[in-house]
Design a protein around this motif. Structure first.
Motif, PDB file in Angstrom:
ATOM      1  N   UNK A  66      -2.394   1.239   4.531  1.00  0.00           N
ATOM      2  CA  UNK A  66      -3.444   0.448   5.174  1.00  0.00           C
ATOM      3  C   UNK A  66      -2.861  -0.392   6.306  1.00  0.00           C
ATOM      4  N   UNK A  67      -1.730  -1.038   6.060  1.00  0.00           N
ATOM      5  CA  UNK A  67      -1.092  -1.858   7.099  1.00  0.00           C
ATOM      6  C   UNK A  67      -0.642  -0.996   8.286  1.00  0.00           C
ATOM      7  N   UNK A  68      -0.050   0.158   7.991  1.00  0.00           N
ATOM      8  CA  UNK A  68       0.459   1.031   9.050  1.00  0.00           C
ATOM      9  C   UNK A  68      -0.644   1.470  10.004  1.00  0.00           C
ATOM     10  N   UNK A  69      -1.854   1.644   9.466  1.00  0.00           N
ATOM     11  CA  UNK A  69      -2.970   2.117  10.291  1.00  0.00           C
ATOM     12  C   UNK A  69      -3.881   0.978  10.742  1.00  0.00           C
ATOM     13  N   UNK A  70      -3.394  -0.254  10.633  1.00  0.00           N
ATOM     14  CA  UNK A  70      -4.153  -1.394  11.134  1.00  0.00           C
ATOM     15  C   UNK A  70      -5.356  -1.766  10.308  1.00  0.00           C
ATOM     16  N   UNK A 113      -5.774  11.781   5.240  1.00  0.00           N
ATOM     17  CA  UNK A 113      -7.083  11.358   5.740  1.00  0.00           C
ATOM     18  C   UNK A 113      -6.940  10.281   6.807  1.00  0.00           C
ATOM     19  N   UNK A 114      -6.057   9.336   6.582  1.00  0.00           N
ATOM     20  CA  UNK A 114      -5.851   8.278   7.573  1.00  0.00           C
ATOM     21  C   UNK A 114      -5.305   8.848   8.877  1.00  0.00           C
ATOM     22  N   UNK A 115      -4.491   9.886   8.785  1.00  0.00           N
ATOM     23  CA  UNK A 115      -3.957  10.508   9.983  1.00  0.00           C
ATOM     24  C   UNK A 115      -5.017  11.195  10.822  1.00  0.00           C
ATOM     25  N   UNK A 116      -6.170  11.514  10.201  1.00  0.00           N
ATOM     26  CA  UNK A 116      -7.254  12.185  10.922  1.00  0.00           C
ATOM     27  C   UNK A 116      -8.454  11.265  11.148  1.00  0.00           C
ATOM     28  N   UNK A 117      -8.272   9.975  10.923  1.00  0.00           N
ATOM     29  CA  UNK A 117      -9.406   9.046  10.988  1.00  0.00           C
ATOM     30  C   UNK A 117      -9.910   8.882  12.422  1.00  0.00           C
ATOM     31  N   UNK A 118     -11.101   8.298  12.507  1.00  0.00           N
ATOM     32  CA  UNK A 118     -11.672   8.013  13.810  1.00  0.00           C
ATOM     33  C   UNK A 118     -11.200   6.677  14.349  1.00  0.00           C
ATOM     34  N   UNK A 119     -12.083   5.999  15.069  1.00  0.00           N
ATOM     35  CA  UNK A 119     -11.692   4.760  15.750  1.00  0.00           C
ATOM     36  C   UNK A 119     -11.934   3.509  14.918  1.00  0.00           C
ATOM     37  N   UNK A 134       2.587  -6.171  -8.663  1.00  0.00           N
ATOM     38  CA  UNK A 134       3.272  -5.243  -7.768  1.00  0.00           C
ATOM     39  C   UNK A 134       4.061  -5.950  -6.668  1.00  0.00           C
ATOM     40  N   UNK A 135       4.059  -7.283  -6.680  1.00  0.00           N
ATOM     41  CA  UNK A 135       4.798  -8.015  -5.669  1.00  0.00           C
ATOM     42  C   UNK A 135       4.256  -7.818  -4.267  1.00  0.00           C
ATOM     43  N   UNK A 136       2.921  -7.738  -4.124  1.00  0.00           N
ATOM     44  CA  UNK A 136       2.294  -7.476  -2.834  1.00  0.00           C
ATOM     45  C   UNK A 136       1.793  -8.762  -2.203  1.00  0.00           C
ATOM     46  N   UNK A 137       1.949  -8.862  -0.905  1.00  0.00           N
ATOM     47  CA  UNK A 137       1.462 -10.017  -0.167  1.00  0.00           C
ATOM     48  C   UNK A 137       1.181  -9.594   1.261  1.00  0.00           C
ATOM     49  N   UNK A 138       0.282 -10.324   1.918  1.00  0.00           N
ATOM     50  CA  UNK A 138      -0.004 -10.033   3.314  1.00  0.00           C
ATOM     51  C   UNK A 138      -1.469 -10.220   3.635  1.00  0.00           C
ATOM     52  N   UNK A 139      -1.748 -10.418   4.928  1.00  0.00           N
ATOM     53  CA  UNK A 139      -3.135 -10.664   5.332  1.00  0.00           C
ATOM     54  C   UNK A 139      -3.967  -9.398   5.382  1.00  0.00           C
ATOM     55  N   UNK A 140      -3.373  -8.251   5.035  1.00  0.00           N
ATOM     56  CA  UNK A 140      -4.131  -6.992   4.980  1.00  0.00           C
ATOM     57  C   UNK A 140      -4.635  -6.712   3.569  1.00  0.00           C
ATOM     58  N   UNK A 141      -4.470  -7.642   2.651  1.00  0.00           N
ATOM     59  CA  UNK A 141      -4.850  -7.449   1.252  1.00  0.00           C
ATOM     60  C   UNK A 141      -6.073  -8.301   0.910  1.00  0.00           C
TER      61      UNK A 141
END
Length: 355
Positions: free
Chosen positions: A150-154, A117-123, A189-196
């Motif tokens: 989510x991070x890969x697709x901005x 779905x992310x590969x076919x997303x809009x803008x 899950x050891x997750x960190x980052x400003x996309x969370x």
């Protein structure tokens, strides 16, 4: 009556005599104008606990998800929602979808489907929406995969961590099966980052009817500026702020002991039911859902248990059928659990047919 229907997993109840006093219940003005300094400090401590840079308190998770998605949608976004997402967050997504925000639902816990779905997303910037924990299920959201996509697709990953906060933490071990500190799913899950982004009610593990929004500092500043709830509603009352402070203090002092007792209660119930050849869904989480044969009259089983002095939760599965769950708390001791299992063994013949 033995109560296995409360989700106060750590047994925190915050009686008035356990709380610091307050001079006024409310400031009498919306949060955008003024909020108690205690709300600010408590939100900062909670945000640190979950692994985020900043946080704020809201009256409920309903307000949180409705309001946050509205703030985010002031810029073009697209929402990608896991099909298993809990109704509170779902209602927020569906509300903004009705106002024109693109919303796509992907298969439950299916990172590959999300990737397609992310590969076919809009803008629009993608907002991936998922629960942190699905109680009563043996399948859990692959949060690390969602976060990476989510991070890969901005975009960002928005987690409803109401079930995980207070229960799961970092560095699980035999001595701390749920992990340490109770910070929830990012820590687990050891997750960190400003996309969370984390949205969570404290009403489960911490026993406080207030919600935390946590994420990067820039997002929280934007939320403080644009939030409709903060513009039109009072901040959480001093009573719930004091209760949140008390929950944090108990978590610091006794949280590891309470989580260990909770884990042992879950293990004992599963072992007792296993001895009766009754399987459950839920893994090590304190919501244990019976896997009854299709011919079982689950409603009747619930009634018989209630008459025998054991209160459980009767609820619907995703297909609309009846399910029965035991909700465990740290205060459930071996005698109580064994008694509940014994009562189930006695009454199941009236409703339970072999598979």
């Amino acid at each position: 009556m033995l109560d296995f229907a409360s989700s106060l997993y750590l047994g925190l109840r915050h009686g008035s005599r356990s709380l610091e006093p307050w001079e006024a219940l409310s400031l009498g003005c919306p949060a955008a104008l003024r909020e108690p300094v205690e709300a600010l400090s408590t939100a900062r401590e909670l945000a640190t606990l979950v692994g985020c840079a900043a946080g704020t308190l809201l009256p409920s998770s309903f307000h949180l998800f409705w309001d946050l998605l509205g703030v985010l949608s002031r810029e073009p976004i697209e929402i990608f929602m896991d099909a298993s997402t809990y109704p509170i967050a779902r209602w927020g997504a569906e509300h903004w979808a009705a106002k024109g925000v693109p919303l796509q639902t992907f298969a439950r816990h299916d990172a590959a489907c999300l990737a397609q779905l992310l590969g076919r997303r809009g803008s629009g910037r993608p907002v991936v929406l998922s629960d942190g924990v699905c109680p009563g299920s043996n399948s859990q959201p692959p949060l690390a995969a969602y976060a990476a996509l989510a991070r890969r697709h901005g975009g960002c990953l928005l987690i409803d961590d109401t079930q995980g906060l207070g229960i799961y933490g970092h560095h699980p071990s035999p001595a701390a099966a749920y992990g340490l500190d109770g910070g929830g799913s990012l820590q687990r899950h050891g997750l960190a980052g400003d996309h969370l982004i984390v949205g969570a009610s404290l009403a489960k593990g911490f026993g406080v009817p207030v919600a935390l929004l946590a994420g990067e500092a820039a997002l929280l500043r934007r939320f403080a500026r644009d939030s409709a709830s903060r513009e039109h509603m009072s901040p959480p009352s001093m009573a719930v702020i004091r209760a949140a402070q008390h929950a944090l203090a108990v978590n610091r002092d006794d949280g590891e002991c309470l989580r260990l007792r909770l884990w042992r209660a879950v293990r004992r119930l599963r072992a007792g039911l296993g001895a009766l050849d009754i399987a459950t869904r839920g893994g090590d989480f304190p919501v244990q859902t019976l896997l009854a044969p299709p011919s079982t009259d689950v409603r009747q089983l619930h009634t018989h248990l209630l008459q025998a002095g054991v209160r459980t939760v009767l609820h619907r599965d995703r297909g609309g059928g009846a399910q029965l769950s035991f909700l465990l708390r740290a205060e459930h001791d071996a005698t109580q659990i064994d008694h509940a299992v014994a009562q189930l063994a006695q009454v199941r013949h009236a409703a339970w047919e072999p598979a």
